[in-house]
Design an enzyme around this catalytic site. Structure first.
Site, PDB file in Angstrom:
ATOM      1  N   LYS A 275       0.841  -1.201   0.000  1.00  0.00           N
ATOM      2  CA  LYS A 275       0.000   0.000   0.000  1.00  0.00           C
ATOM      3  C   LYS A 275       0.878   1.253   0.000  1.00  0.00           C
ATOM      4  CE  LYS A 275      -3.866  -1.934   2.675  1.00  0.00           C
ATOM      5  NZ  LYS A 275      -4.904  -1.762   1.644  1.00  0.00           N
ATOM      6  N   GLU A 347      -6.246  -9.660   0.903  1.00  0.00           N
ATOM      7  CA  GLU A 347      -5.897 -10.763   1.801  1.00  0.00           C
ATOM      8  C   GLU A 347      -7.040 -11.178   2.728  1.00  0.00           C
ATOM      9  OE1 GLU A 347      -5.435  -7.691   2.512  1.00  0.00           O
ATOM     10  OE2 GLU A 347      -6.140  -7.633   4.579  1.00  0.00           O
ATOM     11  N   ARG A 349     -10.194 -11.655   2.246  1.00  0.00           N
ATOM     12  CA  ARG A 349     -11.070 -12.707   1.716  1.00  0.00           C
ATOM     13  C   ARG A 349     -10.400 -14.073   1.795  1.00  0.00           C
ATOM     14  NH1 ARG A 349     -11.381  -9.471  -3.848  1.00  0.00           N
ATOM     15  NH2 ARG A 349     -11.111  -7.812  -2.312  1.00  0.00           N
TER      16      ARG A 349
HETATM   17  N1  BES Z   1      -8.060  -3.890   4.524  1.00  0.00           N
HETATM   18  C1  BES Z   1      -8.235  -3.495   3.175  1.00  0.00           C
HETATM   19  C2  BES Z   1      -9.545  -2.774   2.932  1.00  0.00           C
HETATM   20  C3  BES Z   1      -9.638  -1.401   3.514  1.00  0.00           C
HETATM   21  C4  BES Z   1      -9.138  -0.317   2.830  1.00  0.00           C
HETATM   22  C5  BES Z   1     -10.278  -1.204   4.719  1.00  0.00           C
HETATM   23  C6  BES Z   1      -9.249   0.936   3.366  1.00  0.00           C
HETATM   24  C7  BES Z   1     -10.383   0.053   5.257  1.00  0.00           C
HETATM   25  C8  BES Z   1      -9.871   1.133   4.581  1.00  0.00           C
HETATM   26  C9  BES Z   1      -8.205  -4.720   2.277  1.00  0.00           C
HETATM   27  O1  BES Z   1      -7.411  -5.761   2.693  1.00  0.00           O
HETATM   28  C10 BES Z   1      -7.684  -4.284   0.963  1.00  0.00           C
HETATM   29  O2  BES Z   1      -6.550  -3.905   0.900  1.00  0.00           O
HETATM   30  N2  BES Z   1      -8.517  -4.329  -0.054  1.00  0.00           N
HETATM   31  C11 BES Z   1      -8.142  -3.906  -1.350  1.00  0.00           C
HETATM   32  C12 BES Z   1      -8.649  -4.917  -2.328  1.00  0.00           C
HETATM   33  C13 BES Z   1      -8.127  -4.716  -3.713  1.00  0.00           C
HETATM   34  C14 BES Z   1      -6.665  -5.034  -3.765  1.00  0.00           C
HETATM   35  C15 BES Z   1      -8.895  -5.619  -4.637  1.00  0.00           C
HETATM   36  C16 BES Z   1      -8.784  -2.546  -1.597  1.00  0.00           C
HETATM   37  O3  BES Z   1      -9.924  -2.341  -1.189  1.00  0.00           O
HETATM   38  O4  BES Z   1      -8.110  -1.700  -2.160  1.00  0.00           O
HETATM   39 ZN    ZN Z   2      -7.067  -5.887   4.705  1.00  0.00          ZN
HETATM   40 MN    MN Z   3      -5.396  -5.552   2.053  1.00  0.00          MN
END
Ligand code: BES
Ligand code: ZN
Ligand code: MN
Length: 497
Positions: A275, A347, A349
């Protein structure tokens, strides 16, 4: 945290006095008379009408015979239409105005004993604070409220109503604390240990480590964990409040538990699909789904809910390292289905896949509800006003939606469907773990659904609700424990004997 007590209506001599006032009603007669009508005059000058959400503070009112430091008036809205949530929010609004006071007396004598208990509950929820790591705060800056006395005619009824609410509040606090803890302190093994705090409440707590998880074939969860120096855990919590053997058989038999499953990523860097730096610290609360499950189990056990329930949390840390999972890896889940990991940041899921499958095989629950801070896309869709949920069952959906309205932890149902499911087809494995940007929260839910075998199921994507950047009446900014009160209410309203 202040201590709460109930007492028969009598005008206090000192401290703060909270007056709960419905629209068009007069303030508590005894207080206004003691102030020579001064409270009525002050409220009139402030154009206080008792509208919901309205507040008015009167400092050092002239009340001979006492030294009342402040009167805090809180609007209740229309008389006769005060709900549990409304009473909680009135209490929360009062608590926010009482930080400088040591003792407050709440005149709730116009309310039913149950609503008086709700006022106390709302005050507790709002007064919570996480200050374990503040070592230099001046005494004068710390909230001082130590004791709250709620005035009501029927003490026994108020106390009886308050006891189970206090247990739910404890569950909320446990959940908020877990979510607020920094990620260097709260890693999977530590979070698992903290689940043991439920044992004195009568919850059976089992902790499974990497060896056991490998044996169970948790390839998806282990793949996420493999880049971290911290070992993963799964915690299984069981509460037998209704008797029976606690396992279903077709899901219908007596004793089949309700199942709650939580995503517990104690820190989500994204892994190799790392990220951006800005805001990454927020990912300490990527375990809020698991935190809600732990808090819920504490609430149910704490109030001795007449229900069988299991809570399962998958605990991992998602880190990049030489040992980390790569984009392109194919992992085998506990269900036997294989997954092509396109993006290591999707991750949550993967964790849910293994835990959900295990849960349904072992417990044959009446339903499964999972909670997860699963997608940023959910926040884009619904913002921070409600969580999105997905379900294969209309009756459960209705119950969830109603519990959301009743507790203020609001939910909005999102669609599922074959067309969305197609987005996660893989060229090499049974599925891939991302479905592209369109409908990102939905394709994540479709992924999760592939690990539900005809069971009644709901998935709550709480990404936008786990943490709040602003105060709400019963939720100070920070960790919200979203899901604890919601699911406690769902259970209380529909699933207790
Ligand atoms: N934990 C994150 C989702 C999230 C993002 C929660 C911001 C709260 C605030 C999750 O693991 C994630 O990174 N999801 C990605 C999925 C994508 C790579 C398909 C996302 O939402 O960007
Ligand atoms: Zn996450
Ligand atoms: Mn994530």
């Amino acid at each position: 945290m202040p201590e709460f007590a109930f007492a028969k209506p009598a005008l206090p001599r000192a401290g703060a006095l909270v007056l709960l006032i419905a629209e068009g009603e007069m303030p508590w007669q005894a207080a206004d008379t003691a102030a020579g009508g001064g409270i009525t005059r002050a409220l009139k000058a402030a154009e206080f009408t008792g509208r919901k959400g309205q507040t008015c503070t009167i400092l050092a009112p002239a009340m001979p015979g006492g030294t009342i430091s402040r009167v805090v008036a809180i609007g209740l809205g229309k008389a006769g239409e005060v709900t549990r949530l409304g009473a909680e929010e009135a209490g929360g609004a009062a608590a926010a105005l009482l930080a400088r006071e040591q003792h407050a007396t709440v005149a709730a004598q116009g309310l039913t004993p149950g609503l008086a208990a709700s006022v106390a509950t709302g005050m507790a929820l709002r007064a919570w604070r996480f200050d374990r790591y503040r070592t230099m705060e001046k005494e004068t800056d710390k909230p001082k409220l130590a004791k709250v006395t709620v005035l009501t005619e029927d003490l026994a009824a108020a106390r009886a109503a308050h006891a189970p609410m206090a247990a739910v509040v404890d569950g909320v606090f446990l959940s908020r604390e877990l979510v607020a803890e920094p990620p260097n302190v709260l890693f999977p093994a530590e979070m698992a240990e903290r689940c043991r705090r439920l044992e004195p409440l009568g919850v059976k707590v089992e902790i499974l480590g990497p060896k056991e998880l490998r044996k169970l074939g948790f390839g998806a969860l282990l793949g996420v964990a493999q880049g971290s120096a911290h070992e993963p855990r799964m915690v299984v919590m069981q509460w037998h409040g209704a008797g029976g053997r606690g396992k279903g058989g077709g899901g219908q038999k007596e004793g089949a538990p309700l199942a709650f499953i939580g995503k517990g990523v104690t820190f989500d860097t994204g892994g190799i699909s790392i990220k951006p730096a800005a805001g990454m610290e927020d990912m300490k609360w990527d375990m809020a789904g698991a935190g809600a499950v732990v808090g819920l189990m504490a609430a149910l056990a704490g109030r001795k809910a007449k229900v069988n329930a299991v809570g399962l949390v998958g605990l991992v840390e998602n880190m990049p390292s030489g040992a980390a999972q790569r984009p392109g890896d194919v992992v085998k889940t506990a269900s036997g289905q294989t997954v092509e990991v396109i993006n290591t940041d999707a991750e949550g899921r993967l964790v849910l896949a293994d835990v959900l499958w295990y849960c349904q095989q072992r417990f044959e629950p009446r339903f499964m509800i999972d909670l997860a801070t699963l997608t940023g896309a959910m926040i884009i869709a619904l913002g921070h006003e409600c969580a999105g949920f997905f379900s294969n069952d209309d009756a459960l959906s209705k119950q969830l939606h109603e519990a959301g309205e009743a507790t203020g932890e609001k939910l909005w149902r999102m669609p599922l469907g074959e067309a969305y499911d197609k987005q996660i087809k893989s060229d090499i494995a049974d599925m891939k773990n991302v479905g592209g940007r369109p409908g990102g929260a939905i394709t994540a839910a479709q992924f999760v659904q592939r690990f539900v075998n005809k069971k009644t199921w709901a998935h709550l994507d709480i990404a936008g609700m786990a943490w709040s950047s602003k105060d709400a009446p019963c939720v100070p900014k920070g960790a919200t424990a979203f899901g604890v009160r919601l699911l406690d209410r769902l259970v209380a309203d529909h699933y207790e004997k």
